[in-house]
Write a protein that holds these residues in place. Sequence first.
Motif, short mmCIF file in Angstrom:
data_model
loop_
_atom_site.label_atom_id
_atom_site.label_comp_id
_atom_site.label_asym_id
_atom_site.label_seq_id
_atom_site.Cartn_x
_atom_site.Cartn_y
_atom_site.Cartn_z
N LYS A 193 0.73 -1.18 0.03
CA LYS A 193 -0.19 -0.09 -0.08
C LYS A 193 0.87 1.22 0.08
O LYS A 193 0.59 2.09 -0.57
CB LYS A 193 -0.89 -0.07 1.27
N TRP A 196 2.50 1.87 -3.57
CA TRP A 196 1.53 2.22 -4.50
C TRP A 196 1.02 3.62 -4.02
O TRP A 196 1.20 4.49 -5.12
CB TRP A 196 0.23 1.58 -4.30
N GLU A 197 1.11 4.35 -2.83
CA GLU A 197 1.03 5.66 -2.79
C GLU A 197 1.94 6.37 -3.20
O GLU A 197 1.99 7.71 -3.82
CB GLU A 197 0.49 5.84 -1.02
#
Length: 298
Positions: A193, A196-197
Amino acid sequence: MNQYQEIKQGEKGAWLSIGAYIVLSVIKLAAGYVFASAALVADGYNNLTDIIASTAVLIGLRISQKPPDEDHPYGHFRAETIAALVASFIMATVGIQVLISAANSLFATEHEAPGMLSAWVALASAVCMAGVYMYNRRLAQRINNQALMAAAKDNLSDALVSVGAAVGIFGSQLGLPWLDPVAALAVGFIICKTAWEIFYSSTHALTDGFNEKELNSLRGTIERTQGVRFIKDIKARVHGSNVLLDVVVMVDPQLSLVESHRISDEIEKRMERKHNIMSVHVHVEPLVPEEASKIAGN
């Protein structure tokens, strides 16, 4: 302090992160293997990737300090963004590996409960990374450095990952050994996560994407500048930790060149004072009757 000095200050945060990650990854991996904790091992590999990611940020900060040249008239500030993009790929690769390893451990026929000491190692690591996060966040806010702020967010996610690992280990001690590989899965998801950010924000900046709400805020400041009758066009893009702004404003056609130039100077001063934007290109055009009627019609 100019922008190059501010970037130099940002190196302190990158070095602090690298030092903390080196120490913690060695301790976590050793304790994880000795006390059979999949969650702590996953957390240790997470910190190994953070060493590489923080090093990439440090390299980006170093390159971005190079002054403008013939090939880079705007400077080398986007090196920070490229470094963050590289770091996101590294983090994603390790995150996927952690997920695969944790899944294999979860579906194993036997689960070995990890030692309690590994849980205290994880909690101590969480406290350490929380301290690094607070230092880097304050420094990033003070020097307005997006790369260092991204590193600070990574520090915070690492602190949360360590808390999750500790929860899994404590749970396994209570007769639920499957909680440890489940916590390792959570670690893997958090790594992916975060990757991805960072990837999304980096690619958005590199493709000249810009936040619409922030652009509207800039527009409002310019519209309130005395002498500006209408904004014909406005564009902004992120260049490392800087913003490059291009705006076309329409003014009274009866104004002299000197008066129009004064309006342009005032816009530049307001952008620097209110939004910390140093690079502003203002083009002034006369608001002729034809343009005025079009505006009124809209």
